[in-house]
Design a protein around this motif. Structure first.
Motif, PDB file in Angstrom:
ATOM      1  N   VAL A  75       0.827  -1.184   0.027  1.00  0.00           N
ATOM      2  CA  VAL A  75      -0.065   0.155  -0.002  1.00  0.00           C
ATOM      3  C   VAL A  75       0.836   1.279   0.033  1.00  0.00           C
ATOM      4  N   ASN A  76       1.875   1.213   0.642  1.00  0.00           N
ATOM      5  CA  ASN A  76       3.011   2.284   0.737  1.00  0.00           C
ATOM      6  C   ASN A  76       3.454   2.522  -0.840  1.00  0.00           C
ATOM      7  N   LEU A  77       3.893   1.579  -1.413  1.00  0.00           N
ATOM      8  CA  LEU A  77       4.106   1.580  -2.710  1.00  0.00           C
ATOM      9  C   LEU A  77       3.337   2.367  -3.620  1.00  0.00           C
ATOM     10  N   ALA A  78       2.048   1.956  -3.225  1.00  0.00           N
ATOM     11  CA  ALA A  78       0.922   2.735  -4.201  1.00  0.00           C
ATOM     12  C   ALA A  78       0.713   4.220  -3.924  1.00  0.00           C
ATOM     13  N   TYR A  79       1.122   4.503  -2.656  1.00  0.00           N
ATOM     14  CA  TYR A  79       1.098   6.240  -2.336  1.00  0.00           C
ATOM     15  C   TYR A  79       2.394   6.754  -2.793  1.00  0.00           C
ATOM     16  N   GLN A  80       3.528   6.121  -2.774  1.00  0.00           N
ATOM     17  CA  GLN A  80       4.656   6.486  -3.547  1.00  0.00           C
ATOM     18  C   GLN A  80       4.558   6.722  -4.816  1.00  0.00           C
ATOM     19  N   LEU A  81       3.856   5.923  -5.540  1.00  0.00           N
ATOM     20  CA  LEU A  81       3.766   5.752  -6.901  1.00  0.00           C
ATOM     21  C   LEU A  81       2.702   7.068  -7.345  1.00  0.00           C
ATOM     22  N   GLU A  82       1.632   7.195  -6.585  1.00  0.00           N
ATOM     23  CA  GLU A  82       0.764   8.327  -6.583  1.00  0.00           C
ATOM     24  C   GLU A  82       1.195   9.536  -6.403  1.00  0.00           C
ATOM     25  N   LYS A  83       2.130   9.730  -5.607  1.00  0.00           N
ATOM     26  CA  LYS A  83       2.905  11.197  -5.437  1.00  0.00           C
ATOM     27  C   LYS A  83       3.824  11.282  -6.701  1.00  0.00           C
ATOM     28  N   GLU A  84       4.940  10.205  -6.973  1.00  0.00           N
ATOM     29  CA  GLU A  84       5.531  10.484  -8.219  1.00  0.00           C
ATOM     30  C   GLU A  84       4.711  10.748  -9.497  1.00  0.00           C
ATOM     31  N   PHE A  85       3.611  10.097  -9.873  1.00  0.00           N
ATOM     32  CA  PHE A  85       2.389  10.613 -10.768  1.00  0.00           C
ATOM     33  C   PHE A  85       2.185  11.955 -10.761  1.00  0.00           C
ATOM     34  N   GLU A  86       1.652  12.188  -9.524  1.00  0.00           N
ATOM     35  CA  GLU A  86       0.854  13.620  -9.412  1.00  0.00           C
ATOM     36  C   GLU A  86       1.733  14.843  -9.737  1.00  0.00           C
ATOM     37  N   ASN A  87       3.175  14.622  -9.107  1.00  0.00           N
ATOM     38  CA  ASN A  87       4.070  15.699  -9.359  1.00  0.00           C
ATOM     39  C   ASN A  87       4.431  15.891 -10.716  1.00  0.00           C
ATOM     40  N   HIS A  88       4.829  14.767 -11.499  1.00  0.00           N
ATOM     41  CA  HIS A  88       4.964  14.637 -13.088  1.00  0.00           C
ATOM     42  C   HIS A  88       3.839  15.211 -13.568  1.00  0.00           C
ATOM     43  N   PHE A  89       2.750  14.690 -13.406  1.00  0.00           N
ATOM     44  CA  PHE A  89       1.269  15.335 -14.013  1.00  0.00           C
ATOM     45  C   PHE A  89       1.367  16.518 -14.170  1.00  0.00           C
ATOM     46  N   LYS A  90       1.383  17.279 -12.758  1.00  0.00           N
ATOM     47  CA  LYS A  90       1.395  18.747 -12.908  1.00  0.00           C
ATOM     48  C   LYS A  90       2.506  19.442 -13.630  1.00  0.00           C
ATOM     49  N   THR A  91       3.711  19.009 -13.397  1.00  0.00           N
ATOM     50  CA  THR A  91       4.727  19.560 -14.144  1.00  0.00           C
ATOM     51  C   THR A  91       4.711  19.370 -15.681  1.00  0.00           C
ATOM     52  N   ILE A  92       4.489  18.343 -16.087  1.00  0.00           N
ATOM     53  CA  ILE A  92       4.549  18.034 -17.574  1.00  0.00           C
ATOM     54  C   ILE A  92       3.145  18.891 -18.319  1.00  0.00           C
ATOM     55  N   PHE A  93       1.981  18.961 -17.642  1.00  0.00           N
ATOM     56  CA  PHE A  93       0.942  19.459 -18.211  1.00  0.00           C
ATOM     57  C   PHE A  93       0.858  21.016 -17.759  1.00  0.00           C
ATOM     58  N   GLU A  94       1.880  21.493 -17.067  1.00  0.00           N
ATOM     59  CA  GLU A  94       1.700  22.844 -16.516  1.00  0.00           C
ATOM     60  C   GLU A  94       0.409  23.302 -15.649  1.00  0.00           C
ATOM     61  N   ILE A  95       0.348  22.472 -14.794  1.00  0.00           N
ATOM     62  CA  ILE A  95      -0.940  22.640 -14.053  1.00  0.00           C
ATOM     63  C   ILE A  95      -0.540  23.596 -12.732  1.00  0.00           C
ATOM     64  N   GLN A  96      -1.540  24.512 -12.248  1.00  0.00           N
ATOM     65  CA  GLN A  96      -1.255  25.250 -11.433  1.00  0.00           C
ATOM     66  C   GLN A  96      -1.817  24.722 -10.000  1.00  0.00           C
TER      67      GLN A  96
END
Length: 188
Positions: free
Chosen positions: A167-188
């Protein structure tokens, strides 16, 4: 082939391990940066005949340089954006970043759930290789469908596994994904 020929490295400046999986083998070397990839690890299909060949990291850098530097988007507008060339390249890049995350290997292949567990609890099973196939196969009509499937992988693992470390792996992947998603798609 002589012993000397076998030791010749045609791309000595490039890495001898794949950026995604961290293994050696037959690698494709980017002509613009030191990254190397296995053909199956690189999300965007590799054209063997293309010379020079540029990896997705370098292609996306070129796309981002042509975008407005001051433009920021709301997540809601990004999610409804059509899967045009630029958005598809961004999604491929985002997926490549997720595949490159060292702890993502647990989420790549189809997870094993018993049929009873799946029918009772999950709306739909999802894993990263399936998302990769869907993205390459043009199954996603907009960015939101792609993002929903990534988030579904994470949510399914949180629901199905009771083991705290998984479950912790899922939370780590979620954090990684959300950070990259915001950066790549220039989300404020």
């Amino acid at each position: 082939m002589s012993f000397q020929d076998a030791l010749y490295d045609p791309c000595p400046e490039n890495s001898n391990i794949c950026v995604v999986c961290g293994n050696s083998g037959t690698l494709f070397c980017c002509d613009s940066c030191p990254r190397s990839f296995h053909e199956k690890c690189h999300i965007h299909p590799i054209n063997r005949k293309r010379d020079p060949w540029y990896c997705l990291f370098c292609c996306i850098k070129g796309i981002q340089e042509n975008l407005s530097p001051d433009k920021c988007h709301q997540e809601s507008e990004v999610l409804i954006s059509p899967m045009n060339y630029v958005n598809k390249m961004k999604c491929k890049f985002l997926l490549l970043k997720i595949f490159s995350f060292p702890k993502s290997s647990f989420f790549i292949r189809e997870p094993y759930y018993s049929r009873d567990q799946m029918c009772e609890v999950l709306k739909k099973p999802m894993w990263l290789n399936k998302i990769k196939r869907n993205l390459i196969g043009r199954e996603y009509l907009n960015v939101g469908q792609f993002v929903a499937d990534i988030r579904l992988v994470i949510e399914n693992h949180k629901i199905m596994y009771k083991n705290e470390s998984i479950v912790n792996l899922a939370y780590q992947l979620e954090k990684e994904f959300e950070n990259h998603f915001k950066t790549i798609f220039e989300i404020q």
